[in-house]
Scaffold this motif. Structure first.
Motif, PDB file in Angstrom:
ATOM      1  N   THR A 134       0.862  -1.176   0.000  1.00 14.39           N
ATOM      2  CA  THR A 134       0.000   0.000   0.000  1.00 14.39           C
ATOM      3  C   THR A 134       0.904   1.234   0.000  1.00 14.39           C
ATOM      4  N   GLY A 135       1.376   1.564  -1.178  1.00 18.46           N
ATOM      5  CA  GLY A 135       2.335   2.661  -1.336  1.00 18.46           C
ATOM      6  C   GLY A 135       3.748   2.208  -1.006  1.00 18.46           C
ATOM      7  N   SER A 170       5.324   3.616   1.059  1.00 20.93           N
ATOM      8  CA  SER A 170       5.359   3.782   2.511  1.00 20.93           C
ATOM      9  C   SER A 170       5.279   2.430   3.215  1.00 20.93           C
ATOM     10  N   SER A 211       7.237   2.637  -6.021  1.00 25.50           N
ATOM     11  CA  SER A 211       5.887   3.180  -5.906  1.00 25.50           C
ATOM     12  C   SER A 211       5.391   3.691  -7.248  1.00 25.50           C
ATOM     13  N   SER A 256       3.206   6.132  -7.156  1.00 26.23           N
ATOM     14  CA  SER A 256       2.653   7.440  -6.770  1.00 26.23           C
ATOM     15  C   SER A 256       3.130   8.578  -7.651  1.00 26.23           C
ATOM     16  N   CYS A 271      -0.657   9.412  -6.632  1.00 28.94           N
ATOM     17  CA  CYS A 271      -0.320   9.267  -5.211  1.00 28.94           C
ATOM     18  C   CYS A 271      -1.478   8.682  -4.399  1.00 28.94           C
ATOM     19  N   ARG A 300      -2.265   4.575  -3.805  1.00 18.08           N
ATOM     20  CA  ARG A 300      -1.599   3.860  -2.706  1.00 18.08           C
ATOM     21  C   ARG A 300      -1.105   2.475  -3.143  1.00 18.08           C
TER      22      ARG A 300
END
Ligand SMILES: Cc1ncc(COP(=O)(O)O)c(C=O)c1O
Length: 396
Positions: free
Chosen positions: A96-97, A99, A233, A235, A241, A244
């Motif tokens: 999920t991203g 991140s 990513s 994003s 972005c 995700r």
């Protein structure tokens, strides 16, 4: 009253978001705020990604596989192949991203109090993920006067202890815009092999490079398969972005199987977003050529306008869409807040990100800001003009 955790208390606030209330207040009072502070690209998301979500005929929005759907991961492997990164679907976990890929990577390789060495200034959220995972960030200083090039390898070696688990780089860099050369990656490869460490490379800005050499990925480097972990990513790549979707990529089977267990706890990455991201992979090269040309023009304009302002130093970014600017002031946090609260040119002001939050060493970056050039060229020029006027007034 029950107390929150020590970990929660030590979670750093985002240096980018902490000024938001001041910006909101300025807007409420009718001022226009030009955002130089945040990396949300203004470029359009490829239409085929948006259409894929609109036109799908799902009747149940199911979980996907924990590691992401098979078809999608196969297409992602095809994307990497085009970038001379030879991986298969089984080397990729959809997250999920980027991140979440960062969180999985840290949890996978490090225990409480283990250390990860990161050249600073670095993407501020690395601090947040490290805190959440109980990992200690050990910064190695890169300098504006060197354009934020890789610090001497001896500086890394001095910091390696029995607790060191990895070196983490961001390439090209947020917030520095620095693009590591093949030689620099090779120097890192030597040291991680020598000390048996992981090399984590956050390559979410892979496509955004502005020199002839282009991007050299850690997974292009031979002999690093057991050490290399890529954070990736969609994003910024496809200006999506909000989808995700990100990836953790490694040829190290134990890393993948361990990260997958963290993935299982959160069940699956978002289904609609995978549909959009899979479609985005068909984006023609002409999209990237246009985007790159646009960012290159913005970068050139930004740097030349900034260089006209007396007393500032600016690093010349070769990648991503950020740059660090050193100002003739002592407290960029105060300056950034003052811009929002007290300074206007024809009822307009700018919002910048103070750079201290991108450093782990206390006191560093106090006189620096990060600028994201994700604005059209007219707004960018206007923003730099306002910044110049603001500096005169603030210093005066
Ligand atoms: C260097 C870097 N890594 C990772 C991320 C995380 O991106 P996302 O979670 O949107 O994929 C960002 C976002 O700005 C970033 O700049």
């Amino acid at each position: 009253m029950p107390s929150v955790s020590r970990k929660g208390l030590s979670m750093p606030q985002s240096p980018i978001r902490k000024l938001v209330p001041f910006a909101e207040n300025a807007k409420k009072k009718g001022a226009k705020v030009i955002h130089l502070n945040i990396g949300q690209p203004d470029i359009k998301t490829p239409q085929l990604a948006l259409d894929a979500v609109k036109n799908n005929n799902l009747t149940v929005l199911e979980y996907s596989r924990t590691e992401g759907s098979e078809g999608f991961r196969e297409k992602v492997a095809g994307y990497y192949e085009k970038h001379q990164i030879h991986v298969t679907a089984s080397d990729i976990i959809v997250t999920t991203g980027g991140s979440e890929a960062l969180a999985f990577a840290m949890s996978t390789i490090a225990d409480n109090d283990d250390e990860i060495i990161i050249p600073e200034p670095f993407y501020a959220n690395y601090n947040g993920f490290a805190t959440a995972c109980g990992v200690k960030v050990v910064p190695v200083i890169s300098k504006l006067e060197d354009n934020f090039a890789l610090p001497p390898i001896e500086d890394f070696e001095k910091l390696i202890t029995a607790k060191t688990r990895a070196i983490l780089i961001c390439n090209p860099g947020n917030p520095t815009g620095y693009l590591y050369s093949k030689e620099e990656i090779q120097k890192l490869a030597v040291i991680v092999k020598k000390h048996d460490l992981y090399l984590i490379a956050d390559e979410v800005y892979r496509e955004f490079t502005y020199n002839e050499e282009g991007h050299y990925s850690i997974l292009q480097e031979e002999g690093l398969d057991e050490h290399a972990i890529i954070i990736d990513s969609v994003s910024k790549r496809y200006s999506m972005c909000g989808a995700r979707i990100g990836f953790l990529v490694s040829k190290n089977k134990e890393v993948i199987s361990t990260a997958l267990k963290f993935g299982q706890a959160r069940l699956s990455p978002p289904t609609y977003a995978q549909i959009a991201a899979e479609a985005a992979l068909d984006t023609p090269q002409s999209y990237f050529d246009d985007v790159k040309t646009e960012y290159l023009q913005r970068r050139n304009l930004l740097i030349s306008e900034l260089e006209k302002i007396e007393g500032i130093e600016v690093a010349k970014p070769q990648g991503a869409f950020y740059c660090i600017v050193e100002l003739p002031i002592t407290d960029a946090d105060d300056f950034a807040q003052w811009l929002l609260e007290d300074f206007r040119v024809d009822n307009e002001t700018v919002m910048v990100a103070p750079a201290s939050g991108f450093y782990a060493t206390p006191g560093l970056g106090k006189n620096q800001i990060r600028i994201a050039y994700v604005l059209d060229q007219t707004s960018l020029k206007r923003a730099v003009h306002i910044l110049g006027e603001a500096l005169k007034s603030y210093i005066g």
